[in-house]
Scaffold this active site. Structure first.
Site, PDB file in Angstrom:
ATOM      1  N   ASN A   9       0.901  -0.907  -0.068  1.00 36.52           N
ATOM      2  CA  ASN A   9      -0.065  -0.053   0.071  1.00 36.52           C
ATOM      3  C   ASN A   9       1.013   1.209  -0.012  1.00 36.52           C
ATOM      4  OD1 ASN A   9      -1.874   1.926   0.438  1.00 36.52           O
ATOM      5  ND2 ASN A   9      -2.570   1.420   2.459  1.00 36.52           N
ATOM      6  N   TRP A  10       0.923   1.969  -1.190  1.00 38.16           N
ATOM      7  CA  TRP A  10       1.854   2.964  -1.210  1.00 38.16           C
ATOM      8  C   TRP A  10       1.209   4.355  -0.858  1.00 38.16           C
ATOM      9  CZ3 TRP A  10       4.186   1.903  -6.841  1.00 38.16           C
ATOM     10  CH2 TRP A  10       4.994   0.906  -6.715  1.00 38.16           C
ATOM     11  N   LYS A  11       0.005   4.300  -0.307  1.00 39.41           N
ATOM     12  CA  LYS A  11      -0.575   5.318   0.296  1.00 39.41           C
ATOM     13  C   LYS A  11      -0.445   6.722  -0.762  1.00 39.41           C
ATOM     14  CE  LYS A  11      -0.190   3.270   4.808  1.00 39.41           C
ATOM     15  NZ  LYS A  11       0.080   3.312   6.177  1.00 39.41           N
ATOM     16  N   HIS A  71      -9.555   0.986   5.160  1.00 43.38           N
ATOM     17  CA  HIS A  71      -8.139   1.417   5.597  1.00 43.38           C
ATOM     18  C   HIS A  71      -8.306   2.231   6.905  1.00 43.38           C
ATOM     19  CE1 HIS A  71      -4.077   2.443   6.526  1.00 43.38           C
ATOM     20  NE2 HIS A  71      -3.507   1.367   5.764  1.00 43.38           N
ATOM     21  N   GLU A 108      -6.655   4.807   8.060  1.00 41.53           N
ATOM     22  CA  GLU A 108      -6.590   6.142   7.619  1.00 41.53           C
ATOM     23  C   GLU A 108      -7.953   6.835   6.790  1.00 41.53           C
ATOM     24  OE1 GLU A 108      -2.928   5.570   5.427  1.00 41.53           O
ATOM     25  OE2 GLU A 108      -1.913   4.995   7.294  1.00 41.53           O
ATOM     26  N   GLU A 136      -5.169  -5.037  10.717  1.00 38.79           N
ATOM     27  CA  GLU A 136      -4.355  -4.143  10.900  1.00 38.79           C
ATOM     28  C   GLU A 136      -4.489  -3.436  12.161  1.00 38.79           C
ATOM     29  OE1 GLU A 136      -2.026  -2.431   6.994  1.00 38.79           O
ATOM     30  OE2 GLU A 136      -3.829  -1.323   7.244  1.00 38.79           O
ATOM     31  N   GLY A 159       2.484   2.345  10.909  1.00 40.24           N
ATOM     32  CA  GLY A 159       3.652   3.594  10.799  1.00 40.24           C
ATOM     33  C   GLY A 159       4.182   3.909  12.065  1.00 40.24           C
ATOM     34  N   SER A 203       3.374  -1.973  10.477  1.00 36.63           N
ATOM     35  CA  SER A 203       5.099  -1.939  10.763  1.00 36.63           C
ATOM     36  C   SER A 203       5.853  -3.315  10.573  1.00 36.63           C
ATOM     37  CB  SER A 203       5.236  -1.712  12.009  1.00 36.63           C
ATOM     38  OG  SER A 203       4.740  -0.332  12.449  1.00 36.63           O
ATOM     39  N   GLY A 248       2.998  -1.199   4.281  1.00 36.29           N
ATOM     40  CA  GLY A 248       3.181   0.400   4.078  1.00 36.29           C
ATOM     41  C   GLY A 248       4.671   0.781   3.829  1.00 36.29           C
TER      42      GLY A 248
HETATM   43  P1  13P Z   1       3.284   0.437   7.973  1.00 30.50           P
HETATM   44  O1  13P Z   1       3.646  -0.782   7.055  1.00 30.50           O
HETATM   45  O2  13P Z   1       3.640   1.697   7.237  1.00 30.50           O
HETATM   46  O3  13P Z   1       3.032   0.292   9.320  1.00 30.50           O
HETATM   47  O4  13P Z   1       1.543   0.659   7.034  1.00 30.50           O
HETATM   48  C1  13P Z   1       0.879  -0.426   7.137  1.00 30.50           C
HETATM   49  C2  13P Z   1      -0.329   0.049   6.330  1.00 30.50           C
HETATM   50  O5  13P Z   1      -0.922   0.827   6.714  1.00 30.50           O
HETATM   51  C3  13P Z   1      -0.679  -1.006   5.213  1.00 30.50           C
HETATM   52  O6  13P Z   1      -2.024  -0.550   4.687  1.00 30.50           O
END
Ligand code: 13P
Length: 255
Positions: free
Chosen positions: A9-11, A100, A102, A172, A178, A218, A239
């Site tokens: 997931n490159w956000k 997600h 976020e 998650e 993150g 993470s 992420g």
């Molecule tokens: P991180 O791997 O940066 O913690 O993010 C996880 C995430 O939100 C994947 O969708």
């Protein structure tokens, strides 16, 4: 044994150059390591909207699939700035991430809205990577299991057994996203087993055995092996570590 699914997931990262360069690099790796590709898991990359089309063209005919990071809950209309499932299908996108944390936190996506998005996605034959997870407060009060159950009951569990085929579940824990903090591996296994049991109670053993439940939060090239060793962990949603080609390749190799 089930093949693992590794999702990047490159956000809101990576521009056109970064996206195309990364994907070409990934393909080069697979061309060199035919063996890995043959036996390997499914790989799904979720770049930003503007680069979905070119990304899909680059990975055509390979083991790498492209996903969108979101869709709107309507098919079309006066919703300035939004993107619909129909639009994604028209450029050959077959996967979408929904739920997600976020999106839930920053864009107020409730379970009710997510259910609408699920309906629209299924109607347009999009496969759904559906994220669920508890807050730190819920975890500290030992409410993580009930929180996850509620999220499932108000969304996916309204779907029919036939529709469940179209889902990958991503567990998650919100506090692990993150932050560099991760749950103990056995706790992740316990939660994944709990989720599988909820699916078994609702849809039966065949469905619960078959559904992929991946872990996210993470994941790094250093801890991924331990996560992937857990019996009910069918892959990862990555992420930050998916933005570095070497780290991401290590995660793929470890799975
Ligand atoms: P991180 O791997 O940066 O913690 O993010 C996880 C995430 O939100 C994947 O969708």
């Amino acid at each position: 044994m089930k093949k693992k699914i590794i999702i990047a997931n490159w956000k809101m990262n990576y521009n056109f150059y970064d996206t195309t360069h990364f994907l070409r690099h990934l393909l080069k790796f697979f061309n060199h390591e035919k063996e890995i590709e043959k036996n390997h898991q499914k790989i799904i990359i979720a770049p930003s909207y503007p680069f979905l089309h070119i990304s899909n063209q680059i990975v055509q005919g390979t083991n790498i699939h492209i996903a969108a990071q979101n869709i709107h809950d309507m098919e079309k209309g006066s919703y300035t700035g939004e993107v619909s499932a129909i639009m994604l299908k028209s450029i050959g996108i077959n996967n979408v991430i929904l739920g997600h944390s976020e999106r839930r936190t920053y864009f107020n996506e409730t379970n009710k809205i997510l259910l609408e998005k699920i309906y629209i996605a299924l109607k347009n034959r999009l496969k759904i990577i559906f994220c669920i997870g508890e807050t730190l407060n819920e975890r500290n009060n030992n409410k993580q299991f009930i929180s996850i159950q509620k999220q499932l009951e108000q969304t996916i569990f309204i779907c029919s057994v036939k529709e469940i085929e179209n889902f990958i579940i991503a567990y998650e824990p919100i506090w692990a996203i993150g932050t560099g903090e991760v749950p103990y591996y056995h706790e992740v296994q316990k939660m994944h087993n709990h989720i599988r049991l909820l699916f078994k109670n609702k849809y039966g053993k065949f469905v619960s055995d078959k559904i992929h439940i991946v872990y996210g939060g993470s994941i790094t090239e250093l801890n991924c092996k331990e996560f992937f060793k857990q019996k009910d962990v069918d892959g990862g949603l990555v992420g930050n570590s998916s933005l570095n080609i070497n780290k991401f390749l290590s995660i793929i190799k470890a799975s």
